[in-house]
Design a protein around this motif. Structure first.
Motif, mmCIF file in Angstrom:
data_model
loop_
_atom_site.group_PDB
_atom_site.id
_atom_site.type_symbol
_atom_site.label_atom_id
_atom_site.label_comp_id
_atom_site.label_asym_id
_atom_site.label_seq_id
_atom_site.Cartn_x
_atom_site.Cartn_y
_atom_site.Cartn_z
ATOM 1 N N ALA A 127 0.809 -1.217 0.000
ATOM 2 C CA ALA A 127 0.000 0.000 0.000
ATOM 3 C C ALA A 127 0.836 1.258 0.000
ATOM 4 O O ALA A 127 1.909 1.301 0.574
ATOM 5 N N CYS A 128 0.304 2.267 -0.664
ATOM 6 C CA CYS A 128 0.887 3.593 -0.588
ATOM 7 C C CYS A 128 0.090 4.395 0.422
ATOM 8 O O CYS A 128 -1.023 4.823 0.136
ATOM 9 N N TRP A 129 0.604 4.561 1.621
ATOM 10 C CA TRP A 129 -0.092 5.310 2.654
ATOM 11 C C TRP A 129 0.227 6.784 2.498
ATOM 12 O O TRP A 129 1.343 7.171 2.211
ATOM 13 N N GLY A 182 -3.163 4.366 -3.308
ATOM 14 C CA GLY A 182 -2.579 3.597 -4.397
ATOM 15 C C GLY A 182 -1.854 2.404 -3.814
ATOM 16 O O GLY A 182 -1.581 2.363 -2.615
ATOM 17 N N PHE A 183 -1.586 1.420 -4.629
ATOM 18 C CA PHE A 183 -0.777 0.288 -4.181
ATOM 19 C C PHE A 183 -0.110 -0.364 -5.380
ATOM 20 O O PHE A 183 -0.463 -0.097 -6.529
ATOM 21 N N TYR A 231 2.548 -4.303 -11.314
ATOM 22 C CA TYR A 231 1.593 -3.246 -11.642
ATOM 23 C C TYR A 231 1.356 -2.355 -10.426
ATOM 24 O O TYR A 231 1.665 -2.717 -9.288
ATOM 25 N N ALA A 232 0.789 -1.195 -10.711
ATOM 26 C CA ALA A 232 0.372 -0.285 -9.641
ATOM 27 C C ALA A 232 -0.970 0.307 -10.010
ATOM 28 O O ALA A 232 -1.284 0.496 -11.188
ATOM 29 N N ILE A 260 2.054 8.193 -7.656
ATOM 30 C CA ILE A 260 2.653 7.487 -8.803
ATOM 31 C C ILE A 260 4.160 7.358 -8.615
ATOM 32 O O ILE A 260 4.748 6.290 -8.842
ATOM 33 N N ALA A 261 4.804 8.444 -8.193
ATOM 34 C CA ALA A 261 6.248 8.397 -7.944
ATOM 35 C C ALA A 261 6.576 7.364 -6.878
ATOM 36 O O ALA A 261 7.524 6.568 -7.015
ATOM 37 N N HIS A 262 5.800 7.383 -5.798
ATOM 38 C CA HIS A 262 5.956 6.432 -4.702
ATOM 39 C C HIS A 262 5.910 4.994 -5.229
ATOM 40 O O HIS A 262 6.793 4.172 -4.942
ATOM 41 N N GLU A 263 4.881 4.700 -6.027
ATOM 42 C CA GLU A 263 4.690 3.328 -6.490
ATOM 43 C C GLU A 263 5.726 2.898 -7.522
ATOM 44 O O GLU A 263 6.202 1.756 -7.509
#
Length: 342
Positions: free
Chosen positions: A27-29, A193-194, A209-210, A255-258
């Motif tokens: 997960a993107c927290w 996002g994840f 994938y993200a 998006i950058a994070h993922e």
């Protein structure tokens, strides 16, 4: 990168069988996801958001593949998207490899990601570029998606009768972006996002994938901070976004994070902290909410102000962006574009 050893194949088989029953994508927290401002959860989350080094972070390499070849991002636009919104997101992805952009740059930020290596010592690729795109403007799987149905959307994109997305399990990333009228399981309440990998039983291939959603109508205070503020922070003032679209602006940082975490941990068996691969702490998780020097807790750190009052921290191709920093395992603290931008 696709697994190339029997050990990795065994790991994937076991993981797939387990997660078919309970999927918990990485997960993107985002800062303050509907938490009580006085809760212990908020205090604990804040304790993980720091710029300085820490003896408590044990990011390790678990011998899995990372993306050392040129990375291609294949995008699926799910729902209705304006041309201007697509241009902002494409501009960011194209900026990752734009080494001649003004400093501090998105390419400078990516250099921290490039420091990560695989078991042969090969670094993550410096080249990230846009691949083919697929438009799903008629919501082929409805306006309410589960984590499993997200994989079905990807399957539809790679098996379409006309212009299917190419199958590239070694260096391809598949980025599913949902418009602001699409509801996704756990969106806003838990995640913005994840990332994970597709199951061959659903898609036919193992593809990193993200998913990232546009929060503009659902929870901008959670997923588009600091361009919108959480409801439990009355009196706080939202910052002006550099590209004029709060929902998409929030997506850029997610998006950058993922992408950073997909590059360093595409099959959830490479770079992460913690003992549980189903709930790892990855290189962007360690720097959640940090956008500049001095960042930590609820403070974003020092950022830049454009001539029109917009806030940003790095330059791309003819655009400016606000992107969170990532963990630098060489020096054991979060770094941004200034650290390695030259």
């Amino acid at each position: 990168m696709a697994p190339s050893t029997s050990r990795t194949s065994v790991f994937l088989t076991a993981t797939i069988l387990t997660l078919l029953f309970a999927i918990t994508p990485i997960a993107c927290w985002r800062p303050w996801p509907h938490l009580n401002p006085n809760s212990s959860d908020l205090l604990y989350d804040s304790s993980k958001k720091f710029e300085g080094s820490s003896e408590f972070v044990h990011l390790r390499y678990h011998m899995g593949p990372v993306l050392t070849g040129n990375i291609t991002v294949h995008t699926i636009w799910y729902g209705r998207w304006q041309k201007s919104q697509k241009k902002i997101i494409r501009g960011f992805i194209n900026s990752i490899s734009a080494v001649h952009a003004r400093h501090p740059s998105v390419a400078g930020w990516w250099r921290t990601v490039q420091l990560y290596t695989d078991q042969t010592g090969a670094n993550i690729s410096r080249t990230v570029h846009l691949g083919q795109e697929k438009n799903d403007r008629f919501y082929s799987h409805g306006k309410s998606l589960t984590r499993l149905s997200i994989q079905s959307v990807i399957r539809s994109a790679v098996t379409a009768r006309t212009k299917p997305l190419p199958i590239n399990p070694r260096n391809g990333l598949y980025l599913l972006l949902t418009s602001d009228d699409v509801y996704v399981q756990d969106f806003c309440g838990q995640v913005c996002g994840f990332h994970y990998f597709t199951f061959p039983s659903i898609v036919g291939y193992t593809l990193p994938y993200a998913w990232v959603g546009n929060s503009a109508k659902q929870c901008p205070g959670v997923c588009a901070y600091p361009f919108a503020v959480p409801e439990f922070r009355p009196g706080w003032k939202a910052l002006k976004s550099p590209n004029g679209d709060v929902g998409v602006e929030g997506m850029i940082s997610v998006i950058a994070h993922e992408i950073a975490e997909l590059a360093t941990n595409p099959l959830v068996n490479a770079w992460y902290a913690g003992q549980d691969p189903s709930a790892p702490v990855e290189i962007a998780d360690l720097c959640e909410g940090i956008y500049g020097t001095g960042g930590g807790g609820s403070y974003t750190g020092q950022m830049l102000t454009d001539h029109d009052g917009a806030t940003y921290n790095m330059n791309g191709i003819r655009r400016k962006f606000l992107v969170q920093w990532v963990w630098n395992h060489v020096v054991s603290y979060c770094t941004g574009p200034n650290a390695l931008d030259q």
